[in-house]
Design an enzyme around this catalytic site. Structure first.
Site, PDB file in Angstrom:
ATOM      1  N   ARG A 229      51.228  31.595 135.087  1.00 43.00           N
ATOM      2  CA  ARG A 229      51.610  32.852 134.991  1.00 43.00           C
ATOM      3  C   ARG A 229      52.309  33.231 136.189  1.00 43.00           C
ATOM      4  NH1 ARG A 229      48.510  38.379 135.492  1.00 43.00           N
ATOM      5  NH2 ARG A 229      50.331  39.492 135.119  1.00 43.00           N
TER       6      ARG A 229
ATOM      7  N   HIS B  71      55.763  42.854 138.151  1.00 41.82           N
ATOM      8  CA  HIS B  71      54.722  42.781 139.042  1.00 41.82           C
ATOM      9  C   HIS B  71      54.936  43.752 140.293  1.00 41.82           C
ATOM     10  CE1 HIS B  71      50.826  40.611 139.371  1.00 41.82           C
ATOM     11  NE2 HIS B  71      50.776  41.349 140.622  1.00 41.82           N
TER      12      HIS B  71
ATOM     13  N   ASN C 109      43.110  42.187 133.472  1.00 43.87           N
ATOM     14  CA  ASN C 109      42.837  41.318 134.936  1.00 43.87           C
ATOM     15  C   ASN C 109      41.283  42.202 134.946  1.00 43.87           C
ATOM     16  OD1 ASN C 109      45.526  40.748 134.843  1.00 43.87           O
ATOM     17  ND2 ASN C 109      46.219  41.915 136.706  1.00 43.87           N
TER      18      ASN C 109
ATOM     19  N   TYR D  91      38.393  42.041 138.074  1.00 43.37           N
ATOM     20  CA  TYR D  91      37.829  41.701 139.360  1.00 43.37           C
ATOM     21  C   TYR D  91      36.747  42.515 139.794  1.00 43.37           C
ATOM     22  CZ  TYR D  91      42.741  39.817 140.553  1.00 43.37           C
ATOM     23  OH  TYR D  91      43.579  38.912 140.487  1.00 43.37           O
TER      24      TYR D  91
ATOM     25  N   GLU E 197      44.007  37.771 134.779  1.00 44.01           N
ATOM     26  CA  GLU E 197      43.816  37.440 136.138  1.00 44.01           C
ATOM     27  C   GLU E 197      42.391  37.618 136.560  1.00 44.01           C
ATOM     28  OE1 GLU E 197      45.606  39.610 139.158  1.00 44.01           O
ATOM     29  OE2 GLU E 197      47.483  39.808 138.170  1.00 44.01           O
TER      30      GLU E 197
END
Ligand code: NOJ
Length: 527
Positions: A94, A139, A325, A327, A396
């Site tokens: 990606r 992005h 994503n 985290y 992610e």
């Protein structure tokens, strides 16, 4: 008797081994983003982006006064990046396309031949190695010319984004089958305008985040609908966005349950509900909350601009899978009078709440990321409960380390998250099609500069050649991909062709467990 024991134990053992295997069609990838790795900030006619402007005009904004001018120099070293992806055995890579590298002024009047060639080369090289390109269109590096016109707060952004998407499809849709329109919309709109320390460096937390939120949803939908109309029948590709999924749980139960629900709608719902829910539009709770709050603050309408019925329908269903994503996680509680924190909702009037670090969370090189692997499973459960049975893709997940860290910590990080992911697949029946490690290589970590290292490949930023070296976790990840399991075999780990010297802890424990069970089975058989 011995046979019965043996059969039962064999079945248990088989189930346990099976439990560590990902589904046969599960895909593993790694990710990067243009501004964070490419460098070549003004090479071959590339236009200026909002990040170029921020790092060049406000040195204090970035740790160590760093810039992405050269970064990992992937603009020149892309072949090496593809070699690394091939060495890992990635199913997909990606990466993002820099809008001002393709369209220096932001608009389609001038398409840069050098920019077009750069991504053609990258895509072709990946395909040559059997690696699927997964392309993010945006992005965070907006062309500066468009920012000068108001950027994401100008409703015309959705037309500008649509024509950028049209250019990308016309160039690359024959080979790119998975598209992410926008990465972490909440950062683009909320984090940026609330703190003002990310590009474009504007602090306006009252109106801008919500204008941006709405325009961004329409921009995403326009790009989706364009593909649906003109390319889907030819190439059958798939499109989604990559939401930032911060797991929020109550600090005190039952007191904070409702607050946690509002928190999740504020952080994820505003970017997911319009696309993925059955009703479309804003989450009901948020619409009500924002209207009440705005009226109380003296506005005569909600600061959150409404969707028309037509817009709701236009945006609804504009995703072929749910990308996110993951985290970090927080616990939420009501704020005490005058309390202020480090997160953008901490103590702000929007929620009047504070975020706390959940017990058991650990940290890497930044205190913004409280690491909580179980949050990934809980997030998947929440998303399935809230939005239903979509195909989920982890776009992610990565460990914020530092240059010469003990990399087994990163191995443990990956393994623990993959374990939770597999539990969600097997026990909660969530359809998850893949996992993307952030990042393939060390890169420019936005305001964190080069101090925070996410790469499974180390990059030497003092070396003009930007030498890349695999970390231990690169080998571990290669073994994971090869065996389709987070519990990699000792053979793989000890392979002489690698620099690996340490077996992941749980791997050892699990392998010893398997040996123990086998010994018991054999013993029982002879009883
Ligand atoms: C998510 C962002 O997409 C990426 O650009 C960033 O580097 C990572 N989070 C780590 O902070």
């Amino acid at each position: 008797m011995a046979w019965t024991y043996t059969l039962v134990l064999s079945a248990l053992l088989a189930a346990r081994c099976h439990a560590q295997q990902f589904p046969a069609n599960f895909q593993f990838g790694a990710a990067s983003a243009a501004y964070q790795v490419e460098g070549g900030w003004d090479a071959d006619g590339k236009g200026e982006s909002i990040w170029d402007r921020l790092v060049h005009t406000n040195k204090d904004a970035i740790a160590g006064g760093a810039t992405g001018d050269i970064a990992a120099d992937s603009y020149h070293l892309w072949r090496e990046d593809v070699q690394m992806a091939a060495q890992l055995g990635l199913d997909f890579y990606r990466f993002s396309i820099s809008w001002p590298r393709i369209l220096p002024s932001g608009l389609a009047n001038n398409i840069s031949a050098a920019g077009v060639a750069y991504y053609n080369n990258l895509i072709d090289e990946l395909l040559l190695h059997g690696i699927k390109p997964v392309v993010t269109m945006y992005h965070w590096d907006l062309p500066m010319k468009l920012q000068d016109l108001g950027g994401w707060t100008n409703p015309l952004i959705s037309d500008w984004f649509e024509s950028y998407a049209a250019v990308l499809y016309s160039l690359y849709a024959d080979r790119v089958k998975t598209w992410i329109t926008i990465n972490e919309p909440i950062v683009v709109c909320d984090f940026n305008y609330n703190g003002g320390n990310y590009a474009p460096g504007i602090k306006e937390p009252v109106i801008a985040p919500y204008l941006c939120n709405k325009h961004l949803m329409i921009a995403h939908a326009k790009a989706y609908r364009l593909y649906e109309r003109e390319y889907k029948h030819k190439y059958d590709g798939r499109i989604s966005l990559a939401n930032n999924a911060l797991w929020i749980e109550p600090f005190k139960v039952p007191r904070d349950i409702e607050l946690a629900e509002l928190g999740m709608e504020h952080m994820i719902g505003r970017y997911a509900h319009p696309v993925f829910s059955k009703e479309g539009g804003w989450p009901e709770k948020i619409e009500k909350h924002m209207l009440e709050l705005s009226l109380k603050q003296g506005y005569n309408s909600s600061r959150l601009p409404p969707f028309t019925e037509e817009e709701k329908k236009f945006v609804q269903g504009t995703a072929d899978f749910f990308g996110f994503n993951y985290y970090t996680a927080r616990q939420i509680r009501p704020a005490k009078a005058g309390e202020n924190g480090t997160w953008f909702i901490d103590g702000s009037p929007e929620l009047d709440a504070m975020l706390e670090v959940p017990p058991g969370a650990t940290f890497g090189a930044t205190d913004l990321i409280a690491i909580l692997p179980r949050g990934l499973r809980e997030m998947l459960q929440y998303l399935k409960k809230t939005y239903g049975d979509h195909e989920y893709l982890i776009t992610e997940n990565g460990y914020p380390g530092w240059k010469d860290m003990e990399d087994h910590v990163r191995i443990d990080f990956i393994r623990d998250h993959l374990e939770q992911l597999l539990i969600a697949i097997e026990e909660d029946n969530v359809t998850v099609s893949g996992y993307t490690y952030w990042s393939l290589l060390d890169n420019f970590e936005w305001v964190g500069g080069y101090g925070i290292r996410f790469g499974i490949y180390d990059v030497d930023f003092n070396d003009p050649k930007r030498t890349r070296t695999p970390r231990l976790s690169a080998k571990y990840y290669a073994c994971v991909i090869d065996s389709n399991s987070y519990n990699v075999s000792l053979e793989c780990t000890n392979s002489p062709s690698t620099a690996f010297s340490r077996t992941p802890t749980n791997g050892n424990v699990r392998n010893s467990f398997s040996v123990l069970v086998s010994v018991i089975m054999v013993a029982l058989f002879f009883v």
